[in-house]
Design an enzyme around this catalytic site. Structure first.
Site, PDB file in Angstrom:
ATOM      1  N   HIS A  42      -3.616  88.605  36.804  1.00  0.00           N
ATOM      2  CA  HIS A  42      -4.721  89.149  37.595  1.00  0.00           C
ATOM      3  C   HIS A  42      -4.963  90.587  37.185  1.00  0.00           C
ATOM      4  CE1 HIS A  42      -7.209  90.215  41.019  1.00  0.00           C
ATOM      5  NE2 HIS A  42      -7.397  88.921  41.154  1.00  0.00           N
ATOM      6  N   ASP A  48      -5.792  80.780  42.154  1.00  0.00           N
ATOM      7  CA  ASP A  48      -6.245  79.507  41.585  1.00  0.00           C
ATOM      8  C   ASP A  48      -5.103  78.571  41.211  1.00  0.00           C
ATOM      9  OD1 ASP A  48      -8.982  79.997  41.727  1.00  0.00           O
ATOM     10  OD2 ASP A  48      -8.906  81.265  39.954  1.00  0.00           O
TER      11      ASP A  48
END
Ligand code: CMC
Length: 455
Positions: A333, A390
Site C-alpha cells: 500500500h 483487497d
C-alpha cells in the site's frame, strides 16, 4: 543539478484554531495552522515557505508562491510527497496502521455503525441522531428507482462487458435525468444529487449484473436495509446475516483520503463537472488493478495457485523475480507501511461469514498460507508489504455468491460516500481552484517544419 537549496525548519508551536463542527455544512475542524516558516535558498534567492500543520501534526510546506517568486515548480511523480488539499474527512497514519473517519477509529465504526450512518458521518461531519438517520435513510431510499430506459444502455454494450464499464456509463447517463439538480455550485442541488446517487448506485449495479445474465431487473425495496436491498436486487433473495457482513465491508471501503479514485473525483469536480460525471470518473480510476481492481485479481491469483497444486512458494518466488512482472495482488500500500487495519477486520469477518454460511473455501487456506509465507520473507519485510483491504474481501464476496468480475463494483458501492464527501468538501472550500498540475517538458526544443513531400 546547478541549484543549491538550503532548508531550515523551525519547531511548530502548540495547535490553535480548533473550530466548531456544523452538521449541515461542516467547516474543517482545524484549518491548517500556519504561522511557522521554512526558509529555502534557491539560486541565491531567499524564500520563506509557510508551514501548514494539520490537527494530527502532519506538516506541509505551502509552496503556493514558489513559482511566482522563483520560477521553480516541484516534481513529484505519483504525488508521493504532495498534499493536494486540506481535508477533515479521513485520517490515516500508515506507520501505525490507523484509519479514522472524522476522528472515529475504523474498528469502532465497523463494530457499531451501519453503512448509511457512516455515509452520513463522512458527508456531514458528525454521527447522526436516530431521527437524522431515519430522515437520511428515507431520502436515500425514495430515490432508489432508476429510469427503466437506462436498462437499454446495458443491452447496448457487449455481452461480456466488464461491469465497471457498465457502471461508469450508467452513472454518467444518470446526469441526463433530473436537470434541476445538476449544478454543483448550488448547495441545494448538490445535496439532492448526493442522496440521489447514494440511492441509485446499488440499483444500477444490480441491474447491470442481471442484464449481463439476461435476467430482468428486480425493483428496490424500501423496507430492507441498504446492503440487504442490494443483495435482494442481485439475487431475488437475501440472508440478513450475510447482508450485515456486506454492510460492514462497505463501511471498511467507505473512505480512504486522497487515493487515486478520490483524487480523480476531486480533480474532475474542480472543473465544476456535475456529481454524476465526477463519480463516473472515480469509478473508472478505481477499476485499475493497482487500485480497486486488485480484489478481482486476488481471487484470480488464488485460483491460479490452487489449480497449480504447488502451494504458494513457487508463486512467491515468481513475485520476487523482478523480471516476471508479477505482483502479489492484495499486498502493499502507498500509505500503510505496518498493517492495513481494514485487512485485519476483513480477515476475521472472512472466517465469520464462511462459518455462518457453512462454507469451506480452499482459497481462504491458500490466502492464509500465502500471507504467512510473505510476512516471513525478506523481500516483503524489507519493502514493508502487508495484506491490504483487497486481500480478503474477495473471499467474502465469493462466499456471498458475487461473481468475481463484480468485486470492484462492490468496492465502488462502498467508496461512494467517501467520493461524495470529498466532492462536497471541495465545493464548500472557498479556496477551491481548478486542478491543473504543471510539468517539466522534456520534448524537442523549437525546430523547423519540413513539408510532407520533403520528409
Ligand atoms: N508484490 C510484489 N512487490 C511489490 C508489491 C506487490 N504487491 N507492491 C510493491 N512491491 C514492491 C515494488 O516492486 C517495489 O520494489 P523495489 O523497491 O525493489 O522496486 C517496492 O515494493 C515499492 O513499490 P511501489 O510500486 O513503488 O509502491 P507504490 O506505493 O507505488 O504502490 C501499490 C502501491 C498498492 C500500487 C503496490 O503495492 C501494488 O501494486 N500492490 C498490488 C496491487 C494491490 O493490491 N492494490 C490494492 C491497493 S489497496 C486498495 C486500494 O487502495 O485500491
Amino acid at each position: 543539478m546547478g541549484t543549491r537549496g538550503v532548508v531550515r525548519g523551525q519547531a511548530p508551536d502548540a495547535l490553535q484554531n480548533r473550530g466548531a463542527t456544523g452538521v449541515a455544512a461542516p467547516p474543517r475542524e482545524h484549518e491548517g495552522n500556519m504561522g511557522h516558516e521554512v526558509h529555502i535558498n534557491i539560486d541565491g534567492q531567499d524564500l520563506s515557505l509557510p508551514v501548514v500543520e494539520g490537527s494530527e501534526h502532519e506538516k506541509a510546506l505551502d509552496i503556493g508562491k514558489l513559482r511566482a517568486q522563483t520560477g521553480y515548480i516541484t516534481l513529484d511523480p505519483g504525488y508521493v510527497n504532495t498534499g493536494a488539499c486540506q481535508s477533515s474527512i479521513c485520517f490515516i497514519d500508515g506507520e501505525k496502521g490507523i484509519l479514522r473517519y472524522r476522528g472515529y477509529p475504523i474498528e469502532e465504526i465497523a463494530d457499531q455503525a451501519c453503512f448509511l450512518e457512516t455515509a452520513y458521518l463522512l458527508l456531514y461531519g458528525e454521527l447522526p441522531t436516530q431521527s437524522q438517520l431515519d430522515g437520511f435513510r428515507v431520502s436515500v431510499k425514495e430515490r432508489a428507482e432508476v429510469p427503466s430506459a437506462l436498462g437499454k444502455l446495458c443491452e447496448a454494450v457487449s455481452s461480456d462487458a466488464h461491469p465497471m464499464s457498465v457502471l461508469a456509463s450508467m452513472v454518467n447517463a444518470l446526469s441526463s435525468y433530473g436537470r434541476d439538480w445538476r449544478k454543483p455550485t448550488v448547495e441545494e442541488q448538490r445535496e439532492k444529487a448526493i442522496r440521489d446517487l447514494l440511492g441509485k448506485l446499488p440499483t444500477v449495479a444490480a441491474m447491470a449484473f442481471r442484464r449481463s445474465r439476461g435476467l430482468d431487473p428486480i425493483a428496490p425495496r424500501a423496507d430492507l436495509p441498504y446492503a440487504a436491498n442490494f443483495l435482494n436486487m442481485m439475487f431475488g433473495e437475501v440472508n440478513l446475516k450475510v447482508a450485515e457482513a456486506l454492510d460492514k465491508i462497505l463501511i471498511l471501503h467507505a473512505d480512504h483520503e486522497q487515493n487515486c479514485s478520490t483524487s480523480t473525483v476531486r480533480i474532475v469536480g474542480s472543473s465544476e463537472a456535475n456529481l454524476y460525471a465526477s463519480i463516473a470518473a472515480g469509478i473508472c480510476a478505481l477499476w485499475g488493478p493497482l487500485h480497486g481492481g486488485a480484489n478481482q485479481r486476488v481471487i484470480e491469483m488464488l485460483e491460479t495457485i490452487h489449480n497449480s497444486g504447488d502451494g504458494p512458494d513457487p508463486f512467491v518466488d515468481k513475485v520476487k523475480d523482478k523480471t516476471s512482472g508479477v505482483r502479489l495482488m492484495g499486498f502493499g500500500h502507498r500509505v500503510y507501511k505496518n498493517f492495513d487495519p481494514r485487512a485485519k477486520i476483513l480477515k476475521k469477518a472472512c472466517d465469520e461469514v464462511l462459518a455462518t454460511l457453512g462454507i469451506e473455501d480452499p482459497l481462504l487456506d491458500i490466502a492464509k498460507s500465502l500471507e504467512k509465507t510473505a510476512l516471513e520473507d525478506e523481500y516483503f519485510i524489507s519493502r514493508q508489504l502487508y495484506p491490504n483491504v483487497d486481500f480478503y474481501s474477495g473471499i467474502i464476496y465469493r462466499a456471498i455468491g458475487i461473481p468475481t468480475n463484480m468485486f470492484t463494483v462492490m468496492f465502488a458501492l462502498g467508496r461512494l460516500p467517501g467520493w461524495m464527501a470529498h466532492w462536497r468538501e471541495l465545493h464548500e472550500d472557498p479556496a477551491r481552484r481548478i486542478g491543473r498540475p504543471r510539468q517539466i517538458y522534456t520534448g524537442p526544443t523549437q525546430r523547423k517544419m519540413t513539408p510532407i513531400g520533403q520528409r
